[in-house]
Design an enzyme around this catalytic site. Structure first.
Site, PDB file in Angstrom:
ATOM      1  N   CYS A  46      26.410  18.380  69.387  1.00 14.23           N
ATOM      2  CA  CYS A  46      27.687  18.219  70.080  1.00 14.23           C
ATOM      3  C   CYS A  46      28.782  18.823  69.193  1.00 14.23           C
ATOM      4  CB  CYS A  46      27.962  16.748  70.348  1.00 14.23           C
ATOM      5  SG  CYS A  46      29.614  16.456  71.030  1.00 14.23           S
ATOM      6  N   ASP A  53      22.082  16.748  70.662  1.00  7.13           N
ATOM      7  CA  ASP A  53      21.917  16.768  72.110  1.00  7.13           C
ATOM      8  C   ASP A  53      20.525  17.309  72.405  1.00  7.13           C
ATOM      9  OD1 ASP A  53      24.455  15.826  72.923  1.00  7.13           O
ATOM     10  OD2 ASP A  53      25.328  17.810  72.648  1.00  7.13           O
TER      11      ASP A  53
END
Length: 148
Positions: A46, A53
Site C-alpha cells: 500500500c 496487499d
C-alpha cells in the site's frame, strides 16, 4: 531475442521498472489462441500505509509475433513485492507494459484484490476488443464473499 533469464540464474529485480521481460517467437504464429497466466499469490505494498496487499491476477492474451517467457514474467511480477502502488496502478500497469513490449493481438488482466478495511477491490483492463474466433473462458475467480 536472446532471453536474459531462461536457463540462467536470475534474482528478483529491485523494482518493476528494473525488471526485464523476455519475449520469444510465437511458435504458432498465424494461429489465434489464448494464453492464460494465473497468479494467485501476487503481492505489493500500500503506498499510504506500507502494509502488504494481496491479489489473484489472471492475465489472458492472444499472441502476436512473440510470447512472454514465463520465468521473466514471474520475476517481473515478484518485483512488485516491495513496490508501493495502488491496486489500480499495479493491475493496469502490468497490462500496459505487456502490451507495449510484447504487442499481442489482445490482452486482458483481472486483478482480484483481497479486502483491506473490509472492501475487496477488483480491477479489470483490456487492450481492446477480443479477436474474432478466440475462445475467451471466464477468468474463474469467484466474487469475494467473506464469511457471508
Amino acid at each position: 531475442m536472446t532471453p536474459k533469464h531462461l536457463g540462467q540464474a536470475s534474482s528478483l529485480p529491485a523494482s518493476p521498472e528494473a525488471a526485464v521481460l523476455d519475449y520469444v517467437p510465437n511458435p504458432r504464429g498465424g494461429t489465434a489462441y489464448l494464453v492464460r497466466f494465473a497468479v494467485p499469490e501476487f503481492t505489493s505494498l500500500c503506498p499510504v500505509t506500507g502494509q502488504p496487499d494481496f491479489a489473484h491476477l489472471v492475465i489472458d492474451y492472444v499472441p502476436g509475433e512473440t510470447i512472454v517467457e514465463s520465468k521473466s514474467l514471474k520475476l517481473f511480477l515478484g518485483s512488485f513485492r516491495n513496490h508501493a502502488a495502488f491496486h489500480e496502478d499495479c493491475t493496469v500497469g502490468i497490462g500496459e507494459r505487456l502490451v507495449a513490449e510484447m504487442k499481442p493481438q489482445w490482452l486482458r488482466i483481472g486483478g482480484y484484490w483481497y479486502p483491506r478495511g473490509g472492501i475487496p477491490i477488483d480491477v479489470f483492463w483490456q487492450s481492446g476488443p477480443a479477436p474474432d474466433g478466440v475462445w475467451l473462458p471466464d477468468q474463474g475467480v469467484a466474487p469475494y464473499r467473506g464469511r457471508g
